[in-house]
Design a protein around this motif. Structure first.
Motif, PDB file in Angstrom:
ATOM      1  N   PHE A 287       0.835  -1.200   0.000  1.00  0.00           N
ATOM      2  CA  PHE A 287       0.000   0.000   0.000  1.00  0.00           C
ATOM      3  C   PHE A 287       0.875   1.257   0.000  1.00  0.00           C
ATOM      4  N   PRO A 288       0.420   2.302  -0.647  1.00  0.00           N
ATOM      5  CA  PRO A 288       1.171   3.569  -0.606  1.00  0.00           C
ATOM      6  C   PRO A 288       1.050   4.227   0.772  1.00  0.00           C
ATOM      7  N   PRO A 289       1.920   5.177   1.058  1.00  0.00           N
ATOM      8  CA  PRO A 289       1.916   5.801   2.391  1.00  0.00           C
ATOM      9  C   PRO A 289       0.560   6.381   2.785  1.00  0.00           C
ATOM     10  N   CYS A 290      -0.165   6.975   1.812  1.00  0.00           N
ATOM     11  CA  CYS A 290      -1.457   7.604   2.150  1.00  0.00           C
ATOM     12  C   CYS A 290      -2.461   6.556   2.628  1.00  0.00           C
ATOM     13  N   VAL A 291      -2.450   5.382   2.002  1.00  0.00           N
ATOM     14  CA  VAL A 291      -3.396   4.330   2.398  1.00  0.00           C
ATOM     15  C   VAL A 291      -2.996   3.781   3.763  1.00  0.00           C
ATOM     16  N   SER A 400      -6.852  10.573  -7.734  1.00  0.00           N
ATOM     17  CA  SER A 400      -5.461  10.790  -8.147  1.00  0.00           C
ATOM     18  C   SER A 400      -4.682  11.421  -6.983  1.00  0.00           C
ATOM     19  N   CYS A 401      -3.353  11.337  -7.061  1.00  0.00           N
ATOM     20  CA  CYS A 401      -2.517  11.950  -6.020  1.00  0.00           C
ATOM     21  C   CYS A 401      -2.796  13.455  -5.945  1.00  0.00           C
ATOM     22  N   GLU A 402      -3.002  14.038  -7.113  1.00  0.00           N
ATOM     23  CA  GLU A 402      -3.239  15.482  -7.164  1.00  0.00           C
ATOM     24  C   GLU A 402      -4.466  15.853  -6.320  1.00  0.00           C
ATOM     25  N   LYS A 403      -5.528  15.074  -6.485  1.00  0.00           N
ATOM     26  CA  LYS A 403      -6.761  15.346  -5.726  1.00  0.00           C
ATOM     27  C   LYS A 403      -6.557  15.088  -4.241  1.00  0.00           C
ATOM     28  N   ILE A 404      -5.800  14.046  -3.940  1.00  0.00           N
ATOM     29  CA  ILE A 404      -5.565  13.728  -2.521  1.00  0.00           C
ATOM     30  C   ILE A 404      -4.794  14.871  -1.865  1.00  0.00           C
ATOM     31  N   LYS A 405      -3.788  15.364  -2.582  1.00  0.00           N
ATOM     32  CA  LYS A 405      -2.984  16.467  -2.023  1.00  0.00           C
ATOM     33  C   LYS A 405      -3.847  17.695  -1.780  1.00  0.00           C
ATOM     34  N   LEU A 406      -4.856  17.863  -2.646  1.00  0.00           N
ATOM     35  CA  LEU A 406      -5.714  19.040  -2.542  1.00  0.00           C
ATOM     36  C   LEU A 406      -6.759  18.888  -1.432  1.00  0.00           C
ATOM     37  N   LEU A 411      -3.026  13.127   4.465  1.00  0.00           N
ATOM     38  CA  LEU A 411      -2.758  11.709   4.193  1.00  0.00           C
ATOM     39  C   LEU A 411      -1.505  11.525   3.338  1.00  0.00           C
ATOM     40  N   CYS A 412      -1.161  12.515   2.569  1.00  0.00           N
ATOM     41  CA  CYS A 412      -0.070  12.360   1.597  1.00  0.00           C
ATOM     42  C   CYS A 412       1.295  12.551   2.255  1.00  0.00           C
ATOM     43  N   ARG A 413       2.013  11.457   2.364  1.00  0.00           N
ATOM     44  CA  ARG A 413       3.393  11.496   2.902  1.00  0.00           C
ATOM     45  C   ARG A 413       4.285  10.791   1.880  1.00  0.00           C
ATOM     46  N   PRO A 414       4.586  11.449   0.765  1.00  0.00           N
ATOM     47  CA  PRO A 414       5.225  10.758  -0.363  1.00  0.00           C
ATOM     48  C   PRO A 414       6.580  10.153  -0.037  1.00  0.00           C
ATOM     49  N   ASP A 415       6.840   8.991  -0.632  1.00  0.00           N
ATOM     50  CA  ASP A 415       8.178   8.404  -0.566  1.00  0.00           C
ATOM     51  C   ASP A 415       8.770   8.411  -1.976  1.00  0.00           C
ATOM     52  N   VAL A 417       8.894   6.120  -4.306  1.00  0.00           N
ATOM     53  CA  VAL A 417       8.048   5.525  -5.361  1.00  0.00           C
ATOM     54  C   VAL A 417       7.004   6.536  -5.839  1.00  0.00           C
ATOM     55  N   CYS A 418       6.543   7.369  -4.923  1.00  0.00           N
ATOM     56  CA  CYS A 418       5.509   8.342  -5.260  1.00  0.00           C
ATOM     57  C   CYS A 418       5.928   9.271  -6.406  1.00  0.00           C
ATOM     58  N   LYS A 419       7.248   9.431  -6.573  1.00  0.00           N
ATOM     59  CA  LYS A 419       7.713  10.329  -7.641  1.00  0.00           C
ATOM     60  C   LYS A 419       7.386   9.775  -9.018  1.00  0.00           C
ATOM     61  N   LYS A 420       7.121   8.462  -9.072  1.00  0.00           N
ATOM     62  CA  LYS A 420       6.953   7.829 -10.388  1.00  0.00           C
ATOM     63  C   LYS A 420       5.502   7.536 -10.734  1.00  0.00           C
ATOM     64  N   ILE A 421       4.591   7.888  -9.870  1.00  0.00           N
ATOM     65  CA  ILE A 421       3.188   7.516 -10.119  1.00  0.00           C
ATOM     66  C   ILE A 421       2.274   8.744  -9.950  1.00  0.00           C
ATOM     67  N   GLY A 422       1.044   8.615 -10.405  1.00  0.00           N
ATOM     68  CA  GLY A 422       0.104   9.723 -10.280  1.00  0.00           C
ATOM     69  C   GLY A 422      -1.155   9.323  -9.536  1.00  0.00           C
ATOM     70  N   ASN A 423      -1.163   8.072  -9.094  1.00  0.00           N
ATOM     71  CA  ASN A 423      -2.367   7.575  -8.405  1.00  0.00           C
ATOM     72  C   ASN A 423      -1.939   6.486  -7.415  1.00  0.00           C
ATOM     73  N   PRO A 424      -2.530   6.479  -6.234  1.00  0.00           N
ATOM     74  CA  PRO A 424      -2.151   5.452  -5.251  1.00  0.00           C
ATOM     75  C   PRO A 424      -2.302   4.028  -5.783  1.00  0.00           C
ATOM     76  N   LEU A 425      -3.256   3.827  -6.693  1.00  0.00           N
ATOM     77  CA  LEU A 425      -3.442   2.478  -7.245  1.00  0.00           C
ATOM     78  C   LEU A 425      -2.233   2.098  -8.111  1.00  0.00           C
ATOM     79  N   SER A 426      -1.680   3.070  -8.807  1.00  0.00           N
ATOM     80  CA  SER A 426      -0.490   2.791  -9.620  1.00  0.00           C
ATOM     81  C   SER A 426       0.686   2.447  -8.708  1.00  0.00           C
ATOM     82  N   TYR A 427       0.744   3.120  -7.574  1.00  0.00           N
ATOM     83  CA  TYR A 427       1.791   2.814  -6.587  1.00  0.00           C
ATOM     84  C   TYR A 427       1.667   1.339  -6.188  1.00  0.00           C
ATOM     85  N   TYR A 428       0.443   0.956  -5.827  1.00  0.00           N
ATOM     86  CA  TYR A 428       0.197  -0.409  -5.357  1.00  0.00           C
ATOM     87  C   TYR A 428       0.564  -1.431  -6.441  1.00  0.00           C
TER      88      TYR A 428
HETATM   89  S1  SF4 Z   1       2.022  10.909  -3.627  1.00  0.00           S
HETATM   90 FE1  SF4 Z   1       0.120   9.812  -4.066  1.00  0.00          FE
HETATM   91  S2  SF4 Z   1       0.556   7.707  -3.518  1.00  0.00           S
HETATM   92 FE2  SF4 Z   1       2.154   8.908  -2.596  1.00  0.00          FE
HETATM   93  S3  SF4 Z   1       1.412   9.311  -0.519  1.00  0.00           S
HETATM   94 FE3  SF4 Z   1       0.790  11.058  -1.774  1.00  0.00          FE
HETATM   95  S4  SF4 Z   1      -1.238  10.560  -2.482  1.00  0.00           S
HETATM   96 FE4  SF4 Z   1      -0.343   8.666  -1.741  1.00  0.00          FE
END
Ligand code: SF4
Length: 499
Positions: A287-291, A400-406, A411-415, A417-428
């Motif tokens: 799971f990505p950090p936000c989940v 999408s990550c963009e919406k989550i950040k907004l 919840l968004c604590r990017p690591d 891997v987050c640099k390479k994706i645009g959606n938590p599902l893509s991270y997973y």
């Molecule tokens: S960048 Fe996206 S996947 Fe990563 S923690 Fe933030 S919302 Fe979740």
């Protein structure tokens, strides 16, 4: 000349065809004329002789197969099913339609995925057939069908009550005047002509009604009649002693055709990085950090959005349809989980656990959010998941990550891997894919000693009571693991100069 029964097998003409056949006797016998019609259709592509339907039952299955493949297979070849749009097959097609409805009605009943797919398939087939007819034939047959279906020249909107309640049609789709449906050109011009200024009333008619609205109403009414017929069959079957074994056998074969997408299209073909993701038990370590943060429980504001809008789509898609963005095909939950067992036993419990960990627990003060969760899964505003409600709302795709950040920035604590994706599902998916690639010691693992990277994080149980059905490794024996994303990706980043 095209028969109305080619579009609407439940029309009087269609019923006559069934009456002529009489009984089930010889239903599975070969029909040389049907084979010949298919084989000699100039648009037909035949790779294998076995693909040609030889009798009513095989034709019935081809109808379902056409719909399922069209919907789920991105490489769908319509020429393999060209015969379905040839009106020369009408008398065989009508019988195969009745066989399907009866098989589904007897075995699965009206509130089943099989019924839903049958009704949708019939609607799509009518549209497909209309599209292949010459414009004048298509207009003629739509007019004639509507005369039969609407029964009267003056139709009040309440006539469509059933279509409206099953959401096959919206009130805004219809053009009404004093509650009466307007479809006829003369009627439109009489009623609205004098009121339309600076526009040509005829053009307005084409724009607002034209062929499109008539076709829509006809198709939806045929779909509704199909659904009603399956319901009637089901009711009758309940008082019958023994259903015909031919129907039960056909029903089993229909179920097999419907199960095929889960086995063939998009799941587990194992084509490495460019192939589809396999739907399987959730692996919380991927799971990505936000989940992970949401699973710990929301202690500040935004509990509702975090659970209903963020976690519900993520958990359901990650478990049932992880490939949604790559496949780009809309589905319903029951397409992936026909009995809703996985949804009930794995998806909802994980969402509820996250809700329970909120401070205060979400359902303690807002139990109605359970209904909203069902709505986001596509089952309307109801307190339980029922097949008959599926489709009343849309199965929401993950934010999408963009919406989550907004909307949910806490919840968004990017690591890395987050640099390479645009959606938590893509991270997973990426993390799951890396695991399977490492498992195979594949070329992309970049590490011949891949197993060293396994289980780099200790498995932990995400459940509050240790009873979660998700494979959380609560017993310390988690058989799914992920590479330590930060370390692995740091070294990758250094190589690529991105760090
Ligand atoms: S960048 Fe996206 S996947 Fe990563 S923690 Fe933030 S919302 Fe979740």
């Amino acid at each position: 000349m095209v028969s109305i029964s080619f579009l609407n097998p439940l029309s009087p003409e269609g019923k006559d065809i069934v009456r002529e056949l009489g009984s089930f006797e010889g239903i599975s016998e070969d029909i040389p004329e049907l084979r010949s019609l298919v084989a000699h259709n100039p648009s037909q592509e035949i790779v294998d002789d076995q693909e040609i339907p030889s009798n009513y039952l095989e034709l019935a299955l081809k109808r379902m197969e056409w719909y399922i493949q069209k919907k789920h297979d991105r490489e769908f070849n319509s020429r393999k099913y060209a015969f379905l749009s040839d009106y020369a097959i009408t008398k065989y097609d009508v019988i195969s339609f009745y066989l399907l409805c009866q098989a589904i009605g007897v075995k699965f009943g009206p509130n089943s995925r099989e019924t839903r797919v049958m009704v949708e398939a019939q609607g799509d087939l009518v549209q497909e057939r209309l599209g292949k007819l010459r414009t004048e034939d298509s207009r003629f047959i739509v007019e004639k069908s509507l005369q039969m279906l609407l029964k009267d020249d003056l139709v009040h909107w309440t006539f469509f009550q059933e279509l409206l309640s099953t959401r096959k049609i919206r009130l805004t789709d219809l053009l009404l005047d004093s509650g009466e449906l307007i479809l006829d050109r003369e009627d439109f011009l009489d009623r609205f002509g004098p009121r339309i200024k600076q526009r040509n009333p005829s053009s307005m008619y084409e724009l607002l009604i034209g062929d499109e609205l008539k076709e829509l109403i006809m198709v939806k009414m045929i779909m509704q009649e199909t659904e009603d017929y399956i319901k009637q069959v089901h009711e009758k079957a309940r008082i019958m002693v023994e259903p015909n074994p031919i129907l039960l056998e056909l029903a089993d074969e229909v179920a097999e055709v419907l199960a095929e997408p889960m086995q063939s299209y998009g799941y587990g073909s194992g084509r490495g990085g460019s192939g589809p993701m396999k739907a399987g038990p959730l692996n919380p370590l991927a799971f990505p950090p936000c989940v992970k943060k949401a699973l710990e429980g929301i202690k500040s504001g935004g509990r509702n959005d975090a659970i209903v809008l963020f976690m519900t789509p993520f958990v359901s898609y990650a478990r049932l349809y992880p490939d949604v963005f790559r496949m780009n095909i809309s589905k319903r939950i029951s397409d992936q989980d026909p009995q809703l067992e996985v949804t009930e036993n794995e998806v909802l419990p994980l969402i509820y656990e996250a809700a329970q960990r909120c401070v205060p627990p979400l359902f303690d003060d807002q139990p109605q959010e359970k209904v909203n969760i069902n709505a986001k899964l596509g089952f309307g505003m109801h307190s339980t998941l029922k097949m008959e409600h599926e489709g009343e709302t849309t199965w929401y795709t993950p934010m999408s990550c963009e919406k989550i950040k907004l909307h949910l920035p806490h919840l968004c604590r990017p690591d890395e891997v987050c640099k390479k994706i645009g959606n938590p599902l893509s991270y997973y998916n990426r993390m799951i894919w890396e695991v399977s690639n490492l498992d195979k010691g594949g070329p992309d693992s970049g590490n011949s000693n891949a197993s060293n990277n396994f289980a780099a994080e200790s498995p932990r149980n995400t459940g509050t009571n240790g009873k979660s059905n998700v494979n959380t490794g609560a017993n310390g024996k988690n058989n799914q693991s992920v590479p330590k994303s930060s370390n692995k990706n740091k070294s990758h980043d250094k190589k690529s100069g991105e760090a």
